[in-house]
Design an enzyme around this catalytic site. Structure first.
Site, mmCIF file in Angstrom:
data_model
loop_
_atom_site.group_PDB
_atom_site.id
_atom_site.type_symbol
_atom_site.label_atom_id
_atom_site.label_comp_id
_atom_site.label_asym_id
_atom_site.label_seq_id
_atom_site.Cartn_x
_atom_site.Cartn_y
_atom_site.Cartn_z
ATOM 1 C CG ASN A 42 -7.764 66.253 -24.729
ATOM 2 O OD1 ASN A 42 -8.169 66.091 -23.834
ATOM 3 N ND2 ASN A 42 -8.238 66.224 -26.189
ATOM 4 C CG HIS B 207 -6.035 57.106 -27.934
ATOM 5 N ND1 HIS B 207 -6.071 57.190 -29.585
ATOM 6 C CD2 HIS B 207 -7.481 58.262 -28.067
ATOM 7 C CE1 HIS B 207 -7.131 57.858 -30.197
ATOM 8 N NE2 HIS B 207 -7.586 58.417 -29.142
ATOM 9 C CD GLU C 197 -4.081 55.995 -23.703
ATOM 10 O OE1 GLU C 197 -4.555 57.015 -22.550
ATOM 11 O OE2 GLU C 197 -4.761 55.542 -23.902
ATOM 12 C CB SER D 164 -7.422 59.868 -23.256
ATOM 13 O OG SER D 164 -7.315 58.248 -22.749
ATOM 14 C CG ASP E 211 -0.610 57.544 -26.639
ATOM 15 O OD1 ASP E 211 0.142 58.706 -26.399
ATOM 16 O OD2 ASP E 211 -1.133 57.163 -27.553
ATOM 17 C CG HIS F 259 -3.959 62.679 -22.374
ATOM 18 N ND1 HIS F 259 -5.194 63.514 -22.676
ATOM 19 C CD2 HIS F 259 -4.720 61.489 -23.133
ATOM 20 C CE1 HIS F 259 -6.087 63.200 -23.854
ATOM 21 N NE2 HIS F 259 -5.677 62.300 -24.152
ATOM 22 C CE LYS G 269 -5.617 64.380 -27.575
ATOM 23 N NZ LYS G 269 -5.631 62.613 -27.531
HETATM 24 C C1 LIG Z 1 -5.642 62.285 -28.858
HETATM 25 C C2 LIG Z 1 -5.514 61.513 -28.657
HETATM 26 C C3 LIG Z 1 -4.407 60.457 -29.500
HETATM 27 C C4 LIG Z 1 -4.181 61.487 -30.836
HETATM 28 O O1 LIG Z 1 -3.185 62.421 -31.283
HETATM 29 P P1 LIG Z 1 -4.058 63.113 -31.862
HETATM 30 O O2 LIG Z 1 -2.959 64.135 -31.924
HETATM 31 O O3 LIG Z 1 -5.202 64.121 -31.952
HETATM 32 O O4 LIG Z 1 -4.396 62.549 -33.591
HETATM 33 C C5 LIG Z 1 -3.233 59.422 -29.638
HETATM 34 N N1 LIG Z 1 -3.208 59.335 -27.722
HETATM 35 C C6 LIG Z 1 -4.189 59.321 -27.067
HETATM 36 C C7 LIG Z 1 -3.785 58.712 -25.717
HETATM 37 C C8 LIG Z 1 -4.824 60.508 -27.419
HETATM 38 O O5 LIG Z 1 -5.481 61.692 -26.106
#
Ligand SMILES: *Cc1c(COP(=O)(O)O)cnc(C)c1O
Length: 411
Positions: free
Chosen positions: A71, A157, A204, A208, A233, A236, A267
């Site tokens: 990512n 997620h 999101e 993801s 969230d 990405h 990411k």
């Molecule tokens: C990776 C991810 C997370 C978690 O983030 P980390 O910093 O890796 O713990 C949360 N939400 C989504 C959509 C993700 O892809």
């Protein structure tokens, strides 16, 4: 042989104990057998996961294989200026934070990073956590009580679902991006429970495992109409969208309309850590209530120092240049069988676990690392390849991958 009553007693006790020890060994063997059976079931269902060391996956710099799995959308995980900032941070602050920020005092590196994140997100303040996962787990239960409601997009997620469960609010899952269902849920909660309960909508921005986008304009309109809150969230989206890399909310001009903008530094930012950006009152509430913040040692301040450099870089001219290069690479894959909505994530849905695993290993034979994603990361029978593109990819490798994917599809 005559033994003293004391010794006799002790011997009896030992006998009893060895009996107990033997019994517990039997139980422990039985418990282990239970675990073996579970593992066997995972294997049988084609869901076995194992850790593969880097050197078998091509190394950090793609010396051996082309890596389309990470990512690291902007290629910042190996950026020299960020490595330099990490080392600078080490020499200024040392490596261990030693305690929670509420116990030991807050290192200025964390505050500077949070100021910069808030600026990037167009909010009054931001709060960082040790991971995105921890940000979700701390934030959602801090906001909701069992009499509240949380409405979560089906493809959200795992950390958002886990956090929703932990909050003990009533959890309702709406079909992916289905605004009609979301509207119905909002209407029925308000009709049945009045204006009192809090309703938090969770989605999101860039999904993801599917690479598609949430209809944020519509969600914002619905949440305003029904007096709900919204958590987006941007794991990405951060660094990938927006003039300053602020995410999809920035790109759409919606930063002022979203109560909680969640993101991760792991990411596109190339490091580690999670954050929430929002109003000042909300951040104060999290500092007082978010258990994953309060009861967890602060991330290394050197990491925060490096993350500040990363956020600044993403927001400036170099960040814009990297986003352009990323978009160019994304456009090179436009005509592959995997679908994408102009995001760096291309899912090639194959259905069965076996076919996804086989496609992944076929690509590995051709020199490309593309992970197979299976249940429970994605719904059953939607196992897929997940191709992720980075600004760091050479155009020639994206072309080569495209050829491989086309061959795969024509089989
Ligand atoms: C990776 C991810 C997370 C978690 O983030 P980390 O910093 O890796 O713990 C949360 N939400 C989504 C959509 C993700 O892809």
């Amino acid at each position: 042989m005559k033994v003293s009553p004391i010794l006799e007693n002790a011997m009896l006790m030992c006998k009893g104990m060895s009996g107990a020890i033997a019994q517990s060994a039997v139980w422990s063997r039985r418990r282990m057998r239970g675990i073996e059976e579970e593992l066997e079931k995972i294997r049988r269902n084609g869901l076995w996961r194992k850790l593969t060391p880097y050197r078998h996956m091509g190394g950090r710099h793609e010396e051996v294989m082309q890596q389309f799995a990470s990512n690291d959308y902007l290629g910042l995980a190996n950026h020299p200026s960020i490595s330099e900032a990490f080392q600078e941070g080490l020499s200024i602050h040392g490596h261990g934070a030693t305690a929670s920020r509420l116990i030991c005092g807050t290192n200025p590196a964390h505050l500077l990073l949070e100021e910069s994140l808030a600026e990037r997100k167009g909010t009054a303040r931001a709060l960082t956590f040790s991971s995105g996962y921890a940000a979700a787990m701390g934030t959602i239960p801090a906001l909701l009580s069992p009499s509240d409601f949380i409405l979560v997009d089906k493809l959200s997620h795992a950390c958002l679902i886990d956090a929703a469960k932990l909050s003990r609010a009533t959890l309702r899952v709406f079909p992916h991006n289905h605004m009609g269902k979301l509207r119905k849920l909002l209407e029925s909660i308000r009709a049945q429970h009045g204006s009192k309960p809090r309703i938090l909508i969770v989605t999101e921005s860039v999904f993801s495992m599917d690479g598609d986008l949430a209809p944020l304009h519509e969600i914002v309109a619905l949440k305003n109409l029904h007096d709900a809150w919204l958590l987006v969230d941007e794991a990405h989206g951060f660094g990938v969208f927006g003039e300053q890399g602020g995410g999809l909310a920035e790109e759409l001009g919606l930063q002022q309309d979203i109560e909680l903008q969640m993101g991760t530094l792991s990411k596109a930012a190339g490091l580690a850590g999670g954050f929430i950006a929002g109003s000042s009152a909300l951040i104060d509430l999290l500092i007082n209530r978010a258990r994953s913040f309060i009861y967890s040692t602060a991330p290394p301040p050197a990491l925060a120092h490096a993350a500040l450099r990363s956020v600044e870089l993403m927001g400036g001219a170099e960040g814009r240049e990297l986003r352009k290069r990323l978009q160019k690479n994304v456009s090179l894959l436009r005509d592959v069988p995997a679908s994408s909505k102009n995001t760096p994530i291309f899912p090639l849905i194959l259905g069965s676990n076996e076919s996804a695993m086989e496609a992944s290993s076929r690509l590995a034979d051709a020199g490309f690392i593309v992970p197979a994603i299976r249940y429970p990361t994605v719904p059953r029978n939607t196992a897929r390849l997940r191709i992720s593109v980075s600004a760091a990819h050479q155009e020639s490798s994206v072309h080569a991958l495209r050829d491989q994917l086309k061959q795969l599809a024509s089989r």
